[in-house]
Scaffold this motif. Structure first.
Motif, short mmCIF file in Angstrom:
data_model
loop_
_atom_site.label_atom_id
_atom_site.label_comp_id
_atom_site.label_asym_id
_atom_site.label_seq_id
_atom_site.Cartn_x
_atom_site.Cartn_y
_atom_site.Cartn_z
N SER A 744 0.84 -1.21 -0.17
CA SER A 744 0.04 0.09 0.09
C SER A 744 0.75 1.19 -0.08
N ALA A 745 0.27 2.33 -0.31
CA ALA A 745 1.01 3.46 -0.53
C ALA A 745 0.37 4.74 0.02
N ALA A 746 1.17 5.78 0.70
CA ALA A 746 0.50 6.81 1.12
C ALA A 746 1.37 8.20 0.58
N VAL A 747 0.71 9.13 0.06
CA VAL A 747 1.58 10.37 -0.22
C VAL A 747 1.22 11.28 0.44
N HIS A 771 6.86 15.85 -2.23
CA HIS A 771 6.16 14.89 -1.43
C HIS A 771 6.79 13.80 -0.68
N SER A 772 5.96 13.48 0.25
CA SER A 772 6.68 12.43 1.20
C SER A 772 5.96 11.29 0.81
N VAL A 773 6.56 10.06 0.38
CA VAL A 773 5.88 8.83 -0.08
C VAL A 773 6.22 7.62 0.62
N THR A 774 5.36 7.04 1.41
CA THR A 774 5.63 5.83 2.23
C THR A 774 4.92 4.41 1.62
N LEU A 775 5.71 3.43 1.01
CA LEU A 775 4.95 2.15 0.77
C LEU A 775 5.22 1.18 1.83
N THR A 776 4.22 0.40 2.39
CA THR A 776 4.20 -0.43 3.23
C THR A 776 3.59 -1.73 3.00
N TYR A 777 4.43 -3.01 3.06
CA TYR A 777 3.85 -4.19 2.88
C TYR A 777 3.18 -4.77 4.12
N GLN A 778 1.99 -5.23 3.93
CA GLN A 778 1.08 -5.77 5.07
C GLN A 778 0.66 -7.00 4.63
N ASP A 779 0.99 -8.00 5.21
CA ASP A 779 0.20 -9.40 4.99
C ASP A 779 -0.47 -9.87 6.18
N SER A 780 -1.82 -9.42 6.14
CA SER A 780 -2.48 -9.69 7.62
C SER A 780 -2.52 -11.20 7.87
N LEU A 781 -2.70 -11.99 6.88
CA LEU A 781 -2.84 -13.37 6.92
C LEU A 781 -1.80 -13.84 7.75
N ALA A 782 -0.52 -13.49 7.26
CA ALA A 782 0.96 -14.03 7.92
C ALA A 782 0.92 -13.48 9.16
N VAL A 783 0.47 -12.17 9.42
CA VAL A 783 0.45 -11.69 11.11
C VAL A 783 -0.34 -12.73 11.81
N VAL A 784 -1.52 -12.98 11.56
CA VAL A 784 -2.48 -13.62 12.19
C VAL A 784 -1.94 -15.29 12.51
#
Length: 812
Positions: A744-747, A771-784
């Motif tokens: 996911s990304a946030a600007v 701009h400040s750009v942040t990309l984040t990898y989030q695998d919710s299934l793996a976390v659970v």
């Protein structure tokens, strides 16, 4: 007055009494494994394995680094960017602490060692659970641990398969004890076996094992119910067995469910463009009638002989790097056990598992595989049904053990005349093969493979001498086995003599196959890359830009710290689109489309190319200037040869697109096939344009981009990227790593959609400005799943400790 060998009951039990101490069986199998792997244990050498490759520099980092690697990781730049959270997790296997103190290939050797040891020990306990003698159970352990079905996986380098095969007897033993005792302790043992199978980490072998366990449990449950007619007891057994499976899956959740989801959705096997999309793919590498015949004479269809580097395999698969053979002695006594299916209830469960597994392994030759393919979840993305062979090898060992046990117990209902007839006919058939192998081959092909290709037939004819030798040996073993059995039935030899004569037949017969797959290598003969090509490695690693290196011929070894475009081994977890793009790159190179090859290299962020001197001519067309005339080589502008050492050439490509860059124009295409083709189109200007499969969410100027991208943070392990970007026009920030839905990304703190760009990469839409750009990898299934694994592991350990102590107290 003569004394019968069985006259003294005390004498008959001497051997059993000597094997009574708890430590005897582990010591016996430890010694057996030690002898088998002497060349590894008492030297610095490692065992050669094709899948484990020759990267002997791996695992030389410090113990602290290896311990730190136990922390969960999400992402890796490996092969264009890979979701490690969706990978299998071998680092959580109980043997991993060994790796902390040794190199990777020495650790693999210990995995081979313990796979063999536990295969024997767990089979012993499984046979004891079937109420067989200790001596018989030890023989059964030798039968499974020494079987080529298990040990010939060493040369292919598939220690994960071996460990999964070693866990099977433990799981079967636990199921038997659940049915016989209904004690919760065995539920936790079953859970431990399933969890160990998950982290081996060969999930396909575990999947096959669970299918076998299911068949076995159903048959045993029905048998028990028909005897007891007790619904409540059957329900308790079912609940305990199901609880063990669920507990094992929960402990292994982090290595199971994310990997299954990734395989089904994003890996090379996923989707209508992936590999796992057809019955033909699923049936590939199945067994055929020739392999079944090789269960009797392993030289029948033969295999690749590693020691001689000689291929004698003429079967229907592309090659054969292992053997399904498990010994003529096991087949002989298993056949005796099958004859008692009606009178010995232990026979039927194992017989059905073996029969169904063999029918499944035969792929298109039986309808069984079709049933599994269409109705069992996950089967349509798997291949190599022949891999299930261990599910008829292990039951055969236990069936043979039951027959041997009857002979040791001197039960009077064993019919000696039938044994003579069976053994005599078998010997005659083997002798016919030994004397007339060419006639047998012709007869076989006329019945089973009339359209055998000419090259295969030629190899088969070259194999006739080996076939004759194998048949002669088989007839010799069968004659000896028949004679020993008759002598035992007539009480001419005591039980321990029968066992002591049977054991060398079993071990010699399997050793003649296994020894060909035990190939030792001295890793010191292969210097590390920083010793062998220090200048080449130094140039690549000192380059601070994020970039990739391509080894098109796969003939140069570079450490894992180098971000490689492709690898020269089978990687089942590569992302499907990236796999397709890199294969397209090789096709372009091989077909001589040099401009298209070079354009795709630039898009894939390939800044360095390394290749051995003897292969450099194949790469040069993509690197030389299109305007070149004459024999003198003129490289393209931006391409330079920067190192030549030890027969390795290194080229730098200054035209490779950066890892992070701005584009101000987009070419819209309709689907992924068009996107792949558009990457090498002459009308594409990769320095300012990207290929999109959807409309850009902002108006793009289409001019040459100006601006700047500064990397503030790039934690690839956790999947976090922070960038400071100045864009003078509305732009697309291209990130040269694989698109994946978990990113996911946030600007400037506001979420924005990540677009799929250039078929494989990511793009973030940016309006003009800073701009400040942040990309984040989030695998919710793996976390659970990580939390589930942690909690379930604590529960498993607590349950084993609690119920083991309770079991000891009840015995006291």
């Amino acid at each position: 007055m003569s004394r019968s060998p069985e006259r003294s009951g005390q004498k008959r039990l001497v051997l059993e009494d000597r094997l009574k101490a708890w430590w005897i069986a582990p010591a016996i199998f430890g010694l057996f494994t030690l002898i088998y792997f002497t060349g590894f244990i008492f030297s610095n050498e490692v065992m050669e394995g094709l899948d484990t490759r020759m990267e002997y520099y791996r695992g030389k980092e410090s113990a602290a680094e290896k311990i730190a690697d136990l922390a969960p990781e999400n992402w890796d730049r490996y092969l264009g960017g890979t979701p490690i959270s969706g990978f299998r997790q071998p680092k959580y296997f109980p043997l991993y602490p060994i790796y902390v103190f040794t190199t990777f290939h020495r650790y693999l050797g210990w995995r081979y060692f313990f796979a063999t040891f536990f295969a024997g020990l767990f089979t012993y306990h499984c046979a004891r659970g079937m109420r067989l003698r200790r001596s018989t159970s030890i023989l059964a352990g030798f039968g499974y641990a020494s079987s080529p079905t298990l040990l010939t996986f060493i040369y292919p380098g598939q220690e994960g398969k071996m460990l999964a095969m070693a866990a099977l007897p433990l799981m079967v033993c636990a199921l038997d004890r659940i049915i016989d005792t209904r004690k919760p302790l065995h539920t936790f043992v079953l859970g431990a076996g399933v969890a160990a199978g998950i982290y081996t980490p060969h999930l396909q072998m575990l999947y096959y094992a669970l299918i076998g366990l299911g068949i076995y449990f159903v048959v045993r449950l029905v048998q028990t119910y028909l005897e007891e007619r007790d619904v409540r007891a059957a329900t308790v057994r079912t609940a305990l067995a199901a609880g063990g499976i669920v507990l094992g899956l929960a402990v292994g959740a982090t290595g199971t469910f994310p990997a299954y989801e990734y395989t089904k959705t994003e890996s090379r096997r996923a989707g209508d463009k992936g590999q796992g999309v057809s019955l033909e793919y699923a049936q590939s590498w199945s067994l055929h009638p020739e392999e079944i015949a090789s269960l009797l004479i392993p030289e029948f269809v033969h295999f690749f002989k590693p020691q001689e580097r000689q291929n004698l395999y003429w079967g229907r698969n592309a090659l054969k790097l292992n053997a399904e053979y498990f010994g003529i002695a096991i087949v002989f006594f298993a056949a005796m056990a099958i004859a008692r299916t009606r009178t010995d209830k232990r026979v039927l469960p194992h017989l059905l598992v073996a029969a169904i597994a063999m029918a499944f392994a035969l792929g298109s030759h039986t309808p069984v595989f079709l049933f599994f393919y269409h109705f069992v979840p996950g089967m349509n993305v798997l291949r190599t049904p022949g891999m299930i062979a261990f599910l008829f090898a292990f039951p055969a060992v236990l069936l043979a053990a039951t027959a041997i046990n009857r002979l040791l117990d001197n039960q009077t209902d064993v019919d000696g005349s039938r044994i003579r007839l069976f053994g005599g006919i078998s010997c005659v058939l083997f002798l016919i093969v030994a004397v007339t192998p060419d006639t047998i081959l012709s007869l076989w092909n006329s019945l089973f493979w009339s359209d055998i290709p000419g090259d295969k037939l030629q190899v088969a004819k070259q194999n006739l001498h080996s076939l004759s030798t194998g048949a002669w040996l088989g007839s010799l073993w069968l004659a000896a086995l028949t004679g020993l059995t008759i002598l035992r039935i007539r009480k001419r030899i005591p039980a321990q003599t029968f066992l002591l004569l049977l054991l060398p037949i079993l071990l010699i017969d399997t050793w003649r196959i296994n020894k060909q797959f035990l190939k030792y290598v001295n890793p010191d003969r292969f210097p590390d890359p920083d010793v062998y090509i220090p200048q080449t490695l130094g140039i690549i690693e000192s380059d601070t830009d994020y970039h990739r290196t391509w080894i098109p011929a796969g003939d140069v070894q570079l450490p894992e710290s180098v971000d490689l475009v492709t690898v020269d081994y089978h990687e089942p977890f590569i992302l499907r689109r990236y796999d397709r793009a890199t294969k397209h790159l090789m096709q372009l190179l091989q077909s001589g489309q040099r401009n298209e090859t070079y354009q795709l290299l630039n898009i894939l962020n390939v800044k360095y190319l390394a290749i051995a001197a003897q292969k450099v001519q194949g790469l040069l067309p993509a690197l030389v200037s299109p305007e070149q005339t004459g024999e003198e080589v003129t490289l393209r502008p931006g391409i330079e040869a920067v190192a030549t050492e030890r027969n390795v050439y290194l080229f730098r490509n200054r035209n490779a697109l950066p890892f992070f860059y701005l584009a101000t124009d987009a070419i819209r295409v309709g689907d992924e096939d068009q996107a792949l083709q558009a990457l090498t189109s002459a009308r594409l200007d990769p320095t300012r344009q990207v290929i999109l499969e959807q409309e850009a969410p902002l108006q793009l100027a289409g001019v040459q981009p100006t601006g700047r991208v500064v990397v503030d943070a790039f934690n690839e392990r956790q999947g976090i990227v922070r960038l400071n970007v100045r864009s003078d026009q509305n732009s697309l920030l291209v990130v040269s790593q694989n698109f994946h839905p978990y990113w996911s990304a946030a600007v400037d703190g506001q979420p924005v959609e990540i677009l799929r760009a250039n078929y494989v990469w990511q793009a973030v839409p940016l309006p003009a400005g800073n701009h400040s750009v942040t990309l984040t990898y989030q695998d919710s299934l793996a976390v659970v799943c990580r939390w589930i694994s942690l909690i379930s592991t604590i529960l498993l350990i607590a349950g084993l400790v609690f119920f083991t102590r309770g079991n000891r107290d009840s015995r006291t």
